[in-house]
Design an enzyme around this catalytic site. Structure first.
Site, PDB file in Angstrom:
ATOM      1  N   GLY A   9     -64.027 -40.913  26.072  1.00  0.00           N
ATOM      2  CA  GLY A   9     -64.712 -39.903  26.862  1.00  0.00           C
ATOM      3  C   GLY A   9     -65.818 -40.530  27.703  1.00  0.00           C
ATOM      4  N   ASP A  67     -63.781 -49.224  20.634  1.00  0.00           N
ATOM      5  CA  ASP A  67     -65.087 -48.938  20.041  1.00  0.00           C
ATOM      6  C   ASP A  67     -65.935 -50.176  20.265  1.00  0.00           C
ATOM      7  OD1 ASP A  67     -66.591 -46.827  18.582  1.00  0.00           O
ATOM      8  OD2 ASP A  67     -67.038 -48.529  17.289  1.00  0.00           O
ATOM      9  N   ASP A 149     -75.694 -52.504  30.306  1.00  0.00           N
ATOM     10  CA  ASP A 149     -75.425 -53.638  31.204  1.00  0.00           C
ATOM     11  C   ASP A 149     -76.679 -54.231  31.864  1.00  0.00           C
ATOM     12  OD1 ASP A 149     -72.757 -53.737  30.637  1.00  0.00           O
ATOM     13  OD2 ASP A 149     -72.092 -52.712  32.462  1.00  0.00           O
ATOM     14  N   ARG A 175     -65.192 -56.755  26.433  1.00  0.00           N
ATOM     15  CA  ARG A 175     -63.950 -56.002  26.675  1.00  0.00           C
ATOM     16  C   ARG A 175     -62.898 -56.911  27.317  1.00  0.00           C
ATOM     17  NH1 ARG A 175     -66.551 -52.224  28.386  1.00  0.00           N
ATOM     18  NH2 ARG A 175     -66.683 -51.211  26.358  1.00  0.00           N
TER      19      ARG A 175
END
Ligand code: ITT
Length: 187
Positions: A9, A67, A149, A175
């Site tokens: 989300g 996650d 970030d 990621r």
């Protein structure tokens, strides 16, 4: 073509995940907003599994979940699993980390990303974890990206994640490292 739900989300995560997955022969769909998975796991991988599995079962589709979070050494690994819940906005969460760190010179931290892919029956088919070491700056720098970030600095590149181009962050981030391990298996 396989339909896969991108089970997040978080719009920042969603666009990065879509970037990594676009080369695959998959039809990507969004998670229906009414599906809200409780993140009760004790690790990033456990939470990624919970999200992938429950979204897959609820949609009867394949689902991929991320996650992730920031672990700051001088804060004993906080915000860690609570990264999304550390404040009410990105600015709030950043301010809290900076406030808690104060003037300390011990600023090492890691971004962690766990990924899990679940079959339509909820069984986990693949999972992996990527870790990116860095440092927390004294003040935010840069406007790109999302979340923490602007305070996460990579000494090896002389930039925060928020000062990187999308292609640079895609390659060097937690990621990016996690997807680099997962993509050959997905292909
Ligand atoms: P979903 O569970 O719906 O995917 P979420 O935002 O709740 O969205 P997490 O529970 O994984 O996601 O929380 C991760 C938090 O860590 C996220 O809200 C960001 O604040 C932060 N985070 C994760 N990856 C990040 C990144 O690449 N850059 C900056 N902050 C990041």
């Amino acid at each position: 073509m396989k339909t896969v739900v991108v089970a997040t989300g978080n719009p920042g995560k969603l666009s990065e995940m879509q970037g990594y997955l676009q080369g695959l022969d998959w039809q990507l769909t969004l998670k229906p907003p009414e599906i809200d998975v409780e993140e009760t796991g004790q690790t990033f991988l456990e939470n990624a599994r919970l999200k992938a599995s429950q979204v897959a079962q609820a949609t009867q589709s394949w689902a991929i979940a991320d996650d992730s979070g920031l672990a700051v050494d001088a804060l004993n690994g906080a915000p860690g699993l609570y990264s999304a819940r550390y404040g009410s906005s990105d600015a709030d969460r950043i301010a809290r980390v900076l406030r808690e760190l104060g003037e300390t010179s011990q600023r090492s931290a890691q971004f962690i990303c766990a990924l899990a892919l679940a079959q339509p029956d909820g069984t986990i088919a693949l999972e992996t974890e990527g870790i990116c070491p860095g440092e927390i700056l004294m003040a935010p720098r840069g406007d790109a990206g999302f979340g923490y970030d602007p305070i996460f600095y990579l000494p090896t590149h002389g930039k925060t994640f928020a000062e990187m181009t999308p292609a640079e962050k895609e390659r060097y981030s937690h990621r990016g490292i996690a997807f680099e391990q997962l993509l050959p298996k997905l292909r």
